[in-house]
Scaffold this motif. Structure first.
Motif, PDB file in Angstrom:
ATOM      1  N   GLU A   1       0.831  -1.211   0.000  1.00  0.00           N
ATOM      2  CA  GLU A   1       0.000   0.000   0.000  1.00  0.00           C
ATOM      3  C   GLU A   1       0.860   1.254   0.000  1.00  0.00           C
ATOM      4  O   GLU A   1       0.550   2.242  -0.683  1.00  0.00           O
ATOM      5  CB  GLU A   1      -0.923   0.014   1.217  1.00  0.00           C
ATOM      6  N   LEU A  45       0.981   4.287  -2.857  1.00  0.00           N
ATOM      7  CA  LEU A  45       0.777   5.686  -2.495  1.00  0.00           C
ATOM      8  C   LEU A  45       1.964   6.558  -2.914  1.00  0.00           C
ATOM      9  O   LEU A  45       1.789   7.678  -3.406  1.00  0.00           O
ATOM     10  CB  LEU A  45       0.548   5.807  -0.989  1.00  0.00           C
ATOM     11  N   GLN A 103       1.892   6.976  -6.608  1.00  0.00           N
ATOM     12  CA  GLN A 103       0.838   7.942  -6.949  1.00  0.00           C
ATOM     13  C   GLN A 103       1.336   9.366  -6.736  1.00  0.00           C
ATOM     14  O   GLN A 103       1.098  10.254  -7.561  1.00  0.00           O
ATOM     15  CB  GLN A 103      -0.396   7.682  -6.100  1.00  0.00           C
ATOM     16  N   ARG A 104       2.063   9.580  -5.667  1.00  0.00           N
ATOM     17  CA  ARG A 104       2.619  10.898  -5.389  1.00  0.00           C
ATOM     18  C   ARG A 104       3.636  11.305  -6.460  1.00  0.00           C
ATOM     19  O   ARG A 104       3.657  12.457  -6.906  1.00  0.00           O
ATOM     20  CB  ARG A 104       3.278  10.887  -4.010  1.00  0.00           C
ATOM     21  N   PRO A 144      -2.218   6.888   7.048  1.00  0.00           N
ATOM     22  CA  PRO A 144      -2.333   7.803   5.908  1.00  0.00           C
ATOM     23  C   PRO A 144      -1.747   9.184   6.215  1.00  0.00           C
ATOM     24  O   PRO A 144      -1.851   9.677   7.346  1.00  0.00           O
ATOM     25  CB  PRO A 144      -3.842   7.902   5.663  1.00  0.00           C
ATOM     26  N   LYS A 170       0.745  12.148   0.978  1.00  0.00           N
ATOM     27  CA  LYS A 170       0.483  10.724   0.708  1.00  0.00           C
ATOM     28  C   LYS A 170       1.580   9.773   1.187  1.00  0.00           C
ATOM     29  O   LYS A 170       1.378   8.560   1.170  1.00  0.00           O
ATOM     30  CB  LYS A 170       0.219  10.468  -0.792  1.00  0.00           C
ATOM     31  N   PRO A 217       3.113   7.584   3.603  1.00  0.00           N
ATOM     32  CA  PRO A 217       2.500   7.144   4.859  1.00  0.00           C
ATOM     33  C   PRO A 217       3.491   6.942   5.986  1.00  0.00           C
ATOM     34  O   PRO A 217       4.698   6.778   5.782  1.00  0.00           O
ATOM     35  CB  PRO A 217       1.856   5.809   4.463  1.00  0.00           C
TER      36      PRO A 217
END
Length: 266
Positions: free
Chosen positions: A94, A98, A101-102, A138, A143, A145
Motif C-alpha cells: 500500500e 501511495l 501515486q505521489r 495515511p 500521501k 505514509p
C-alpha cells in the motif's frame, strides 16, 4: 496502559529545531479526554533508538514516535523499529502504491514524464519500507505514509514524520481510528488558585492533609518567582476525580484562610 511519545532527531537536541510535538500531543489528547504519561527525546543514534524501542515495545503503552522515517542517511527509525521487533524491513504494497501515486502527481504538475523506474524515484520507495507486518498511517499532506506495529502487550507503536504539518493530522487519525473507545474514560477535574508571597514549606502540611482526606485527588504546587507583570506566587491546586475535587478545593481554601494567605482563583 499509558500514552507515550518518542521524539527523534539531533536537530531537536541541538536546538536547531524547536520541538512542536510535545505541546500539540497534549492538546490532541486532552481534546479526547486522554492524558500523556511520558515522553522520551532521542538523537539520531541507531543503537539508542533501537534500545528505546525494544524497551517500549515490550510493554502495553500506546506510543507515538515522531521523526526519522524518511530515506536520507540520518533517518534510522524504520530500520530500528524492525531491529527492535526482530523482523525484516520490507516494502509495504500500500505504501508503494501511495508513493508511486505521489510521484505521478508531482510529475504531472511539472509537465514531466513520471519515470517510475528512475533511480531517484526508486529511492523514494524506501520511505515505504516498514517492519514486516506493519500497517500504514495515511498522510493527508503528501500521501507518504507512516506505519503502526503491535506491542508485545496490549498497546501499539505509531510512527509518523518529524514535520508537524504531516505528523499532527496523522496522530489525530490514529487516535480517532484506533482508539475512540478510550476517549473520556477517566473523569478529571482541576481547580487552583494563585497564592501570593507564601512559601511551599509553609503550605506542605495543608497539601498533605488534603491528599489524605481525598485519596482520589492530587494536590499540585507550581511556584513562580514572578516578573514585571506578576508578583511572586504559587499556583496551588487539586486535580483528579470530580467527585472529590470540589470538596478537596474547599478544604484547600479553608486552610489558606487559616494561614491568612492572599490568593485568587486561576
Amino acid at each position: 496502559m499509558a500514552i507515550g511519545l518518542i521524539i527523534i532527531g539531533d536537530e531537536i537536541l541541538s536546538g536547531k529545531r524547536v520541538d512542536k510535538h510535545f505541546s500539540k500531543a497534549i492538546e490532541l489528547l486532552s481534546a479526547r479526554g486522554m492524558q500523556l504519561g511520558w515522553a522520551d527525546y532521542v538523537g539520531d543514534d541507531p543503537a539508542r533508538i533501537t534500545a528505546t524501542l525494544k524497551r517500549t515495545l515490550a510493554g502495553d503503552d500506546i506510543v507515538f514516535s515522531f521523526g526519522g522515517i524518511g530515506a536520507t542517511p540520518d533517518d534510522h527509525t524504520r530500520q530500528c523499529a524492525a531491529a527492535a521487533l526482530g523482523v525484516p524491513v520490507v516494502l509495504h504494497p500500500e505504501a508503494k502504491a501511495l508513493i508511486e501515486q505521489r510521484i505521478v502527481e508531482m510529475a504531472a504538475a511539472a509537465g514531466q514524464d513520471p519515470r517510475l523506474e528512475a533511480p531517484e524515484n526508486q529511492h523514494r520507495l524506501k520511505m515505504g519500507e516498514f517492519p514486516q507486518g506493519a500497517t500504514i498511517i495515511p498522510n493527508p499532506y503528501n500521501k507518504i505514509p507512516g506505519f503502526s506495529v503491535k506491542n508485545a502487550g496490549a498497546g501499539g507503536h505509531h510512527f509518523v514524520p518529524g514535520f508537524p504539518v504531516m505528523a499532527h493530522p496523522m496522530m489525530e487519525w490514529v487516535l480517532d481510528t484506533l482508539y475512540p473507545h478510550l476517549f473520556h474514560q477517566v473523569a478529571w477535574q482541576e481547580k487552583s488558585v494563585y497564592v501570593y508571597d507564601s512559601m511551599e514549606s509553609t503550605l506542605t502540611p495543608l497539601m498533605e492533609a488534603v491528599e489524605t482526606a481525598y485519596p482520589l485527588v492530587k494536590v499540585f504546587s507550581l511556584p513562580s518567582v514572578g516578573d514585571a507583570q506578576t508578583r511572586r506566587h504559587i499556583e496551588l491546586g487539586v486535580k483528579g476525580d470530580p467527585t472529590q475535587v470540589d470538596k478537596a478545593y474547599e478544604q484547600l481554601l479553608a486552610g489558606l484562610d487559616g494561614f491568612q494567605a492572599e490568593y485568587k482563583p486561576v
